[in-house]
Design an enzyme around this catalytic site. Structure first.
Site, PDB file in Angstrom:
ATOM      1  N   SER A 173      -8.324  -0.292 -47.795  1.00  0.00           N
ATOM      2  CA  SER A 173      -7.330  -1.040 -48.426  1.00  0.00           C
ATOM      3  C   SER A 173      -7.299  -0.949 -50.175  1.00  0.00           C
ATOM      4  O   SER A 173      -6.539  -0.580 -50.941  1.00  0.00           O
ATOM      5  CB  SER A 173      -7.279  -2.699 -48.156  1.00  0.00           C
ATOM      6  N   PHE A 188     -11.684   8.172 -40.755  1.00  0.00           N
ATOM      7  CA  PHE A 188     -10.524   7.770 -40.103  1.00  0.00           C
ATOM      8  C   PHE A 188      -9.191   8.904 -40.336  1.00  0.00           C
ATOM      9  O   PHE A 188      -8.015   8.404 -40.243  1.00  0.00           O
ATOM     10  CB  PHE A 188      -9.794   6.313 -40.123  1.00  0.00           C
ATOM     11  N   GLY A 202       6.935   5.977 -47.860  1.00  0.00           N
ATOM     12  CA  GLY A 202       7.657   6.479 -46.483  1.00  0.00           C
ATOM     13  C   GLY A 202       6.763   6.245 -45.183  1.00  0.00           C
ATOM     14  O   GLY A 202       7.278   6.132 -44.375  1.00  0.00           O
ATOM     15  N   GLU A 249      -2.045   2.739 -42.907  1.00  0.00           N
ATOM     16  CA  GLU A 249      -0.876   2.730 -43.995  1.00  0.00           C
ATOM     17  C   GLU A 249      -0.765   1.500 -44.933  1.00  0.00           C
ATOM     18  O   GLU A 249       0.049   1.110 -45.403  1.00  0.00           O
ATOM     19  CB  GLU A 249       0.446   2.977 -43.547  1.00  0.00           C
TER      20      GLU A 249
END
Length: 390
Positions: free
Chosen positions: A141, A165, A249, A372
């Protein structure tokens, strides 16, 4: 920055005919080429490159790459509709295609003519496939705290560090990699295009995961990996800005993948409750079942409408687009994860069996609330925009 809470125009709720045709094409492809093998791919941990290249032949690997660069030149709304449709066949495959699309767009948007000419002709048809390497073992994060370093040596950059990851790692031909070329914080981050054959680049073991088994996930390891200075995307220090633009996006795309998966789960449950009988009648005839179905449909429609509005914000380059992308990602992925779990519950014990397909969807969608940017970070982005903080 205060959010624009004025309602969208009525046109925002009615997809253009061209977008509906695009959705129909993607749905047909998902039904014919993805759905029949999705469970097999999940169980075998198979990465279906052949089928993804077929999707690329339909323009689905460069949806919002500009037409002059060889892409489809579509909007973010178009892309969301496509990824939702593809995810009805397999959320994991649709999600990887969304990552590949993001990398191709970033090269088109931020790269120079030489980089576009070198990479896009192979990425657009997926003769080569791409991965996005931002997350590290110690910075998920807190992306600006990344530690993978690229030092300049003559006409080259030499990379040391690792990424964690990374979807497609070990198979992908190109890695758009965020590295530290300067001091601490966002201003010291740059973006490099690192080909798979780069000396000093290696990969960890294919991770054993809860879901997303139709795409490999590995660590990407740089040990004196050397790339020419021409691998730099944009200028030094611009990488974090590029990364955040890509993630706006990306958040919409992963929300769309959640929608497709949840819609597929609801469709399975809707068919099941009309056939399954208990206490002398179809379980669809019980009011409790009807209430649950109604709530699931309502939640999906609310999530879809919100996602489309966020897409329109990003397409319009609205000043509050980033906040809307974060809100949509948080709301849609949370909502769809719940809807998929509710669908499993409607099937009872059968929902827990692999052959019905819902347990795979539940597993695949769980990670969408993490990647994301975690949904907790999405809340921070929204709150800071409300309070006028960066």
């Amino acid at each position: 920055m205060p959010l624009d809470t004025q309602g969208p125009s009525a046109a925002a709720f009615d997809l253009p005919e061209a977008t509906r045709e695009l959705r129909d094409t993607a749905l047909a492809f998902a039904k014919e080429r993805l759905a029949p093998k999705a469970l097999e791919w999940d169980q075998a941990r198979h990465f279906p490159l052949e089928e993804m290249r077929e999707a690329a032949a339909l323009g689905m690997a460069a949806l919002y790459v500009r037409e002059e660069s060889g892409g489809a030149g579509l909007t973010r709304l178009d892309a969301a509709v496509v990824f939702e449709a593809l995810a009805m066949g397999c959320p994991a495959v649709s999600a990887y295609l969304s990552i590949h699309n993001m990398v191709a767009w970033m090269i088109d948007r931020f790269g120079n003519d030489a980089q576009r000419a070198r990479y896009l002709p192979d990425l657009i048809p997926m003769r080569q496939v791409a991965s996005y390497a931002l997350t590290e073992p110690g910075s998920g994060s807190d992306a600006a705290a990344l530690r993978t370093r690229a030092r300049r040596e003559g006409g080259d950059y030499v990379l040391d560090g690792s990424k964690q990851f990374i979807s497609g790692a070990g198979v992908s031909d190109l890695y758009l990699t965020m590295v530290r070329t300067g001091g601490d914080g966002p201003g010291g981050v740059s973006a490099l295009l690192v080909p798979k054959e780069t000396p000093g680049l290696s990969f960890g073991a294919n991770e054993k995961k809860m879901g997303w088994n139709a795409q490999p996930t590995r660590a990407v390891i740089f040990e004196g990996a050397r790339v020419p200075a021409s691998a730099l995307l944009g200028e030094e220090g611009q990488g974090f800005r590029f990364a955040m633009a890509g993630l706006d996006g990306g958040r919409l795309n992963i929300a769309a993948c959640s929608l497709g998966g949840a819609q597929a789960a609801l469709d399975i449950a809707l068919g099941y409750v009309q056939e399954r009988r208990a206490f002398g009648k179809a379980i669809a005839d019980f009011q409790n079942t009807q209430f649950r179905l109604a709530d699931m449909q309502t939640e999906l429609e609310a999530a879809r409408t919100f996602l489309w509005r966020a897409c329109s914000k990003l397409d319009a380059k609205a000043p509050d687009a980033t906040a809307f992308c974060a809100m949509a990602k948080r709301f849609v992925t949370d909502t769809c994860s719940k809807v998929a779990d509710d669908a499993l519950q409607l099937l009872g014990g059968y929902g827990y069996l692999a052959e019905y397909g819902i347990e795979k969807i539940v597993r695949d969608l769980r990670v969408h609330r993490i990647l994301e940017g975690t949904n907790e970070v999405m809340r921070l982005i929204v709150a800071r925009s409300m309070l006028g903080r960066r």
